[in-house]
Design a protein around this motif. Structure first.
Motif, PDB file in Angstrom:
ATOM      1  N   ILE A   1      -2.629   3.136  -1.888  1.00 19.36           N
ATOM      2  CA  ILE A   1      -3.087   4.466  -2.291  1.00 19.36           C
ATOM      3  C   ILE A   1      -2.590   4.715  -3.712  1.00 19.36           C
ATOM      4  CG2 ILE A   1      -2.978   6.938  -1.797  1.00 19.36           C
ATOM      5  CD1 ILE A   1      -2.453   6.101   1.180  1.00 19.36           C
ATOM      6  N   VAL A   2      -3.481   4.628  -4.666  1.00 24.72           N
ATOM      7  CA  VAL A   2      -3.128   4.738  -6.080  1.00 24.72           C
ATOM      8  C   VAL A   2      -2.819   6.187  -6.441  1.00 24.72           C
ATOM      9  CG1 VAL A   2      -3.980   4.430  -8.431  1.00 24.72           C
ATOM     10  CG2 VAL A   2      -4.501   2.726  -6.674  1.00 24.72           C
ATOM     11  N   ARG A   3      -3.642   7.087  -5.948  1.00 23.62           N
ATOM     12  CA  ARG A   3      -3.427   8.526  -6.204  1.00 23.62           C
ATOM     13  C   ARG A   3      -3.654   9.277  -4.887  1.00 23.62           C
ATOM     14  NH1 ARG A   3      -6.719  13.143  -8.386  1.00 23.62           N
ATOM     15  NH2 ARG A   3      -5.294  14.483  -9.543  1.00 23.62           N
ATOM     16  N   PRO A   4      -2.649  10.073  -4.473  1.00 25.50           N
ATOM     17  CA  PRO A   4      -2.813  10.797  -3.207  1.00 25.50           C
ATOM     18  C   PRO A   4      -3.905  11.858  -3.314  1.00 25.50           C
ATOM     19  CG  PRO A   4      -0.517  10.811  -3.931  1.00 25.50           C
ATOM     20  CD  PRO A   4      -1.346  10.330  -5.080  1.00 25.50           C
TER      21      PRO A   4
ATOM     22  N   ALA B   1      -0.317  10.770 -10.318  1.00 22.50           N
ATOM     23  CA  ALA B   1      -0.605   9.814  -9.246  1.00 22.50           C
ATOM     24  C   ALA B   1       0.643   9.414  -8.463  1.00 22.50           C
ATOM     25  CB  ALA B   1      -1.267   8.563  -9.823  1.00 22.50           C
ATOM     26  N   SER B   2       1.821   9.577  -9.078  1.00 26.70           N
ATOM     27  CA  SER B   2       3.059   9.187  -8.392  1.00 26.70           C
ATOM     28  C   SER B   2       3.568  10.282  -7.463  1.00 26.70           C
ATOM     29  CB  SER B   2       4.138   8.838  -9.421  1.00 26.70           C
ATOM     30  OG  SER B   2       4.417   9.962 -10.230  1.00 26.70           O
ATOM     31  N   HIS B   3       2.842  11.376  -7.393  1.00 24.31           N
ATOM     32  CA  HIS B   3       3.284  12.501  -6.549  1.00 24.31           C
ATOM     33  C   HIS B   3       3.451  12.063  -5.091  1.00 24.31           C
ATOM     34  CE1 HIS B   3       3.610  16.671  -5.191  1.00 24.31           C
ATOM     35  NE2 HIS B   3       2.809  16.331  -4.194  1.00 24.31           N
TER      36      HIS B   3
ATOM     37  N   VAL C   1       3.442  13.013  -1.275  1.00 21.55           N
ATOM     38  CA  VAL C   1       2.923  14.029  -0.357  1.00 21.55           C
ATOM     39  C   VAL C   1       3.812  14.068   0.879  1.00 21.55           C
ATOM     40  CG1 VAL C   1       0.954  14.745   1.054  1.00 21.55           C
ATOM     41  CG2 VAL C   1       0.573  13.632  -1.158  1.00 21.55           C
TER      42      VAL C   1
ATOM     43  N   ALA D   1       1.628   5.866   6.290  1.00 25.05           N
ATOM     44  CA  ALA D   1       0.750   5.842   5.108  1.00 25.05           C
ATOM     45  C   ALA D   1       1.339   6.660   3.970  1.00 25.05           C
ATOM     46  CB  ALA D   1      -0.635   6.365   5.480  1.00 25.05           C
ATOM     47  N   LEU D   2       1.957   7.802   4.315  1.00 25.51           N
ATOM     48  CA  LEU D   2       2.549   8.648   3.276  1.00 25.51           C
ATOM     49  C   LEU D   2       3.751   7.957   2.644  1.00 25.51           C
ATOM     50  CD1 LEU D   2       2.373  12.152   5.022  1.00 25.51           C
ATOM     51  CD2 LEU D   2       1.065  11.406   3.031  1.00 25.51           C
TER      52      LEU D   2
ATOM     53  N   ASP E   1       4.584   4.500   2.748  1.00 26.78           N
ATOM     54  CA  ASP E   1       4.312   3.190   2.151  1.00 26.78           C
ATOM     55  C   ASP E   1       3.129   3.200   1.183  1.00 26.78           C
ATOM     56  OD1 ASP E   1       6.342   2.302   3.785  1.00 26.78           O
ATOM     57  OD2 ASP E   1       4.976   1.687   5.376  1.00 26.78           O
ATOM     58  N   ARG E   2       2.370   4.291   1.209  1.00 24.41           N
ATOM     59  CA  ARG E   2       1.172   4.423   0.362  1.00 24.41           C
ATOM     60  C   ARG E   2       0.198   3.276   0.602  1.00 24.41           C
ATOM     61  NH1 ARG E   2       2.425   7.988  -4.853  1.00 24.41           N
ATOM     62  NH2 ARG E   2       0.210   7.667  -5.069  1.00 24.41           N
ATOM     63  N   LYS E   3       0.123   2.859   1.821  1.00 25.91           N
ATOM     64  CA  LYS E   3      -0.831   1.819   2.204  1.00 25.91           C
ATOM     65  C   LYS E   3      -1.889   2.479   3.090  1.00 25.91           C
ATOM     66  CE  LYS E   3      -1.355  -2.649   1.600  1.00 25.91           C
ATOM     67  NZ  LYS E   3      -1.360  -3.238   0.251  1.00 25.91           N
ATOM     68  N   ALA E   4      -3.150   2.371   2.698  1.00 23.82           N
ATOM     69  CA  ALA E   4      -4.208   3.034   3.449  1.00 23.82           C
ATOM     70  C   ALA E   4      -4.411   2.366   4.800  1.00 23.82           C
ATOM     71  CB  ALA E   4      -5.508   2.999   2.652  1.00 23.82           C
TER      72      ALA E   4
END
Lengths: 136, 139
Positions: free
Chosen positions: A7-10, A48-50, A52, B102-103, B105-108
């Motif tokens: 996920i590049v940008r939340p 983008a580094s935010h 969530v 997902a939040l 690790d930022r992996k979809a």
């Protein structure tokens, strides 16, 4: 999401056109340019580094009450959902048409005013709040 | 509003599942064979299992009855729930693990969504491409 599903940008509240710019005060052009720069050049905006934050327990419970309400139209569960997440558009505004209300009417503008006064809380990248009020 | 027979439990997740239930002291007990479809985790001798992962679980009631305490199962899995006894409904947050992962690790996750014709598509169909996910509501 990039080629590796990272996920590049939340998530963020953005607009895909200027259809409602007069209402929201927001043009789509900045976001469209961001997307183009990322697709063509791989550039990502600073926000983008935010990080969530996940939902808290009240927000989760609110969604579960709303899930029941949407299935049954139970006024009790609509009320519980709104009590637990009073500023959440996903629940409060989405409830309006299901409860016979108008998601573009007075009750929406009341919600939006409360939302703005609370600092526009949102589980995503924060953005400047559009100027929107009952008299706009 | 349709009232559910007390012999049933409707489970609301991202889908809707109707299953036979026995109610005891306002707690629904469901067939252990129905757990997998609604919650995504199956009851096995080693515990509650999904793919290669298992969480130790010992049923509170008679394990030979074939029924398990639905709320105890959801609590063991860490799934928040809201139960409406009168309506015979339980809403369960089965996405909690997926969402927090997902939040963090930022992996979809490999989500699956229908197209305008109802045909299901997985995110993995575009795994080697950049993807922009747009969610909107017509209100």
């Amino acid at each position: 999401m990039d080629e590796n599903d990272t996920i590049v940008r939340p998530n963020a509240g953005e607009f895909g056109s200027d259809t409602f710019s007069e209402l929201t005060g927001i043009s789509c052009i900045d976001h469209m340019n961001q997307v183009k720069a990322w697709v063509k050049e791989g550039e990502v905006p600073e926000d983008a580094s935010h990080t969530v934050e996940d939902f808290n327990l009240d927000e989760i419970k609110a969604r579960l009450h709303f899930r029941i309400a949407a299935d049954t139209r139970s006024e009790y569960h609509f009320q519980k959902a709104e009590e637990l997440a009073p500023l959440d558009f996903t629940i409060v505004r989405a409830s309006m048409p299901l409860r016979g209300g108008n998601p573009f009417g007075e009750e929406f503008f009341d919600l939006y005013e409360r939302y703005q006064n609370a600092g526009s809380p949102y589980h995503g990248i924060p953005r400047r709040t559009a100027r929107l009020g009952k008299n706009d | 509003m349709e009232k559910k027979e007390k012999s049933n439990l409707r489970v609301l997740t991202h889908n809707t599942y109707d299953m036979h239930a026995i109610w005891d002291d306002q707690r629904p007990f469901v067939k252990e064979t129905d757990i997998g479809e609604s919650l995504g985790w199956e009851l096995k001798p080693e515990g509650l299992c999904k793919d290669d992962s298992c969480i130790p679980y010992t049923p509170l009631n008679d394990p030979d009855s074939g029924y398990v305490d639905f709320l105890d199962i959801t609590n063991t899995l860490g799934f928040s729930n809201v139960l409406d006894v009168e309506l015979g409904l339980a809403a369960v947050d089965t996405f909690s693990l997926l969402r927090s992962s997902a939040l963090k690790d930022r992996k979809a996750p490999n989500i699956e969504l229908p197209d305008v014709d109802g045909q299901l598509h997985s995110l993995s169909e575009w795994s080697d491409k950049k993807k922009l996910l747009v969610a909107f509501s017509s209100w």
